[in-house]
Design a protein around this motif. Sequence first.
Motif, PDB file in Angstrom:
ATOM      1  N   UNK A   1       0.868  -1.368   0.235  1.00 48.86           N
ATOM      2  CA  UNK A   1       0.068  -0.021   0.061  1.00 48.86           C
ATOM      3  C   UNK A   1       0.849   1.345   0.011  1.00 48.86           C
ATOM      4  N   UNK A   2       1.753   1.187   0.824  1.00 47.60           N
ATOM      5  CA  UNK A   2       2.706   2.247   1.000  1.00 47.60           C
ATOM      6  C   UNK A   2       4.028   2.103  -0.010  1.00 47.60           C
ATOM      7  N   UNK A   3       3.838   2.296  -1.126  1.00 40.74           N
ATOM      8  CA  UNK A   3       4.765   1.823  -1.938  1.00 40.74           C
ATOM      9  C   UNK A   3       6.170   2.644  -1.977  1.00 40.74           C
ATOM     10  N   UNK A   4       6.134   3.719  -1.489  1.00 39.65           N
ATOM     11  CA  UNK A   4       7.521   4.277  -1.160  1.00 39.65           C
ATOM     12  C   UNK A   4       8.288   3.732  -0.114  1.00 39.65           C
ATOM     13  N   UNK A   5       7.777   2.458   0.373  1.00 36.53           N
ATOM     14  CA  UNK A   5       8.597   1.892   1.497  1.00 36.53           C
ATOM     15  C   UNK A   5       9.184   0.509   1.047  1.00 36.53           C
ATOM     16  N   UNK A   6      10.389   0.381   1.457  1.00 33.51           N
ATOM     17  CA  UNK A   6      10.955  -1.102   0.801  1.00 33.51           C
ATOM     18  C   UNK A   6      11.725  -1.628   2.352  1.00 33.51           C
ATOM     19  N   UNK A   7      11.279  -2.938   2.589  1.00 35.45           N
ATOM     20  CA  UNK A   7      11.732  -3.558   3.876  1.00 35.45           C
ATOM     21  C   UNK A   7      12.807  -4.645   3.266  1.00 35.45           C
ATOM     22  N   UNK A   8      13.833  -4.642   3.920  1.00 34.60           N
ATOM     23  CA  UNK A   8      14.835  -5.703   3.835  1.00 34.60           C
ATOM     24  C   UNK A   8      14.666  -6.615   4.895  1.00 34.60           C
ATOM     25  N   UNK A   9      14.647  -8.048   4.670  1.00 36.68           N
ATOM     26  CA  UNK A   9      14.214  -8.883   6.012  1.00 36.68           C
ATOM     27  C   UNK A   9      15.272  -9.972   5.712  1.00 36.68           C
ATOM     28  N   UNK A  10      16.308 -10.189   6.811  1.00 37.96           N
ATOM     29  CA  UNK A  10      16.881 -11.611   6.659  1.00 37.96           C
ATOM     30  C   UNK A  10      16.552 -12.482   7.536  1.00 37.96           C
TER      31      UNK A  10
ATOM     32  N   UNK B   1      13.071   1.358   4.721  1.00 38.73           N
ATOM     33  CA  UNK B   1      13.593   2.616   4.504  1.00 38.73           C
ATOM     34  C   UNK B   1      12.431   3.283   3.472  1.00 38.73           C
ATOM     35  N   UNK B   2      12.486   4.553   3.495  1.00 36.37           N
ATOM     36  CA  UNK B   2      11.797   5.564   2.230  1.00 36.37           C
ATOM     37  C   UNK B   2      12.924   5.086   1.072  1.00 36.37           C
ATOM     38  N   UNK B   3      12.055   4.478   0.121  1.00 37.71           N
ATOM     39  CA  UNK B   3      12.666   4.295  -1.407  1.00 37.71           C
ATOM     40  C   UNK B   3      12.051   5.021  -2.584  1.00 37.71           C
ATOM     41  N   UNK B   4      10.891   5.529  -2.187  1.00 31.98           N
ATOM     42  CA  UNK B   4      10.291   6.195  -3.152  1.00 31.98           C
ATOM     43  C   UNK B   4       9.053   7.356  -2.582  1.00 31.98           C
ATOM     44  N   UNK B   5       8.329   7.888  -3.093  1.00 29.95           N
ATOM     45  CA  UNK B   5       7.428   8.586  -2.547  1.00 29.95           C
ATOM     46  C   UNK B   5       6.443   8.061  -1.537  1.00 29.95           C
TER      47      UNK B   5
ATOM     48  N   UNK C   1      -1.364   6.467   2.617  1.00 28.99           N
ATOM     49  CA  UNK C   1      -1.537   6.676   3.992  1.00 28.99           C
ATOM     50  C   UNK C   1      -3.048   6.761   4.595  1.00 28.99           C
ATOM     51  N   UNK C   2      -3.654   7.079   3.921  1.00 27.18           N
ATOM     52  CA  UNK C   2      -5.227   7.293   4.045  1.00 27.18           C
ATOM     53  C   UNK C   2      -5.836   5.727   3.765  1.00 27.18           C
ATOM     54  N   UNK C   3      -5.202   5.001   3.161  1.00 26.24           N
ATOM     55  CA  UNK C   3      -5.425   3.426   2.786  1.00 26.24           C
ATOM     56  C   UNK C   3      -5.133   2.535   4.076  1.00 26.24           C
ATOM     57  N   UNK C   4      -4.400   3.033   4.801  1.00 23.71           N
ATOM     58  CA  UNK C   4      -3.745   1.927   5.925  1.00 23.71           C
ATOM     59  C   UNK C   4      -4.735   1.581   7.100  1.00 23.71           C
ATOM     60  N   UNK C   5      -4.505   0.808   7.881  1.00 22.69           N
ATOM     61  CA  UNK C   5      -5.009   0.401   9.007  1.00 22.69           C
ATOM     62  C   UNK C   5      -4.513   1.321  10.001  1.00 22.69           C
ATOM     63  N   UNK C   6      -4.924   2.005  10.826  1.00 25.09           N
ATOM     64  CA  UNK C   6      -4.357   2.768  12.001  1.00 25.09           C
ATOM     65  C   UNK C   6      -4.602   2.491  13.179  1.00 25.09           C
ATOM     66  N   UNK C   7      -5.390   1.108  13.392  1.00 25.12           N
ATOM     67  CA  UNK C   7      -5.347   0.836  14.909  1.00 25.12           C
ATOM     68  C   UNK C   7      -4.257   0.293  15.263  1.00 25.12           C
ATOM     69  N   UNK C   8      -4.138   0.104  16.704  1.00 21.67           N
ATOM     70  CA  UNK C   8      -3.088  -0.320  17.567  1.00 21.67           C
ATOM     71  C   UNK C   8      -2.480  -1.466  16.926  1.00 21.67           C
ATOM     72  N   UNK C   9      -3.186  -2.506  16.546  1.00 17.70           N
ATOM     73  CA  UNK C   9      -2.729  -3.458  15.909  1.00 17.70           C
ATOM     74  C   UNK C   9      -2.030  -3.783  14.459  1.00 17.70           C
ATOM     75  N   UNK C  10      -2.285  -2.494  13.855  1.00 16.63           N
ATOM     76  CA  UNK C  10      -1.856  -2.387  12.399  1.00 16.63           C
ATOM     77  C   UNK C  10      -2.552  -3.477  11.498  1.00 16.63           C
ATOM     78  N   UNK C  11      -1.801  -3.939  10.544  1.00 19.07           N
ATOM     79  CA  UNK C  11      -2.122  -4.891   9.586  1.00 19.07           C
ATOM     80  C   UNK C  11      -0.773  -5.734   9.183  1.00 19.07           C
ATOM     81  N   UNK C  12      -1.095  -6.894   8.825  1.00 19.91           N
ATOM     82  CA  UNK C  12      -0.026  -7.608   8.096  1.00 19.91           C
ATOM     83  C   UNK C  12       0.121  -7.324   6.666  1.00 19.91           C
TER      84      UNK C  12
END
Length: 156
Positions: A42-51, A70-74, A80-91
């Motif tokens: 959803x927030x396509x400007x963020x890339x996560x590197x997971x080891x 890290x932020x890798x784009x806009x 952000x209006x589309x994300x779950x903003x509850x304390x649990x967030x979303x997978x």
Amino acid sequence: MKNFLGLSIAMILVGCSDDVGKVSLGLFTTKDVVINAKQDPIVTGVTCHISHVEADLDFSDPSDMSIACRQTGEISAQALAKIDRSKNGEVVFKESKSILFKSLKVRRIYDAENKTLIYLSYSTKESSGSHHHSLSTVPLYKTKAWQWALAQDVKN
């Protein structure tokens, strides 16, 4: 021509992979540390590197993992209006780590007070007395979404 076609298909498949690194843990082990790059859907400007450790000949991979986002784009207010903003967030990512119901999950949580996206990676099954987890944050400061984040304070 067959060789060229086979090579072309192989290159396309490699390009589709999100593996960006793989490091062997030694000559006498079948375990490797694998590094994946995952873009937030959803927030396509963020890339996560997971080891994480991948054990090729085992029924279950170890639960240890690490994450850096890290932020890798806009980062837009519309995203952000589309994300779950509850304390649990979303997978936002999920990967099976065994045939015994263990998975590695990454959850996005919005910290409204600090205007920051939090990415929590964790194992869904206890290992060695612990649910292994790791945390990374992406601040919204100086992004296109900063004004959106400030406006949320006024609404609440």
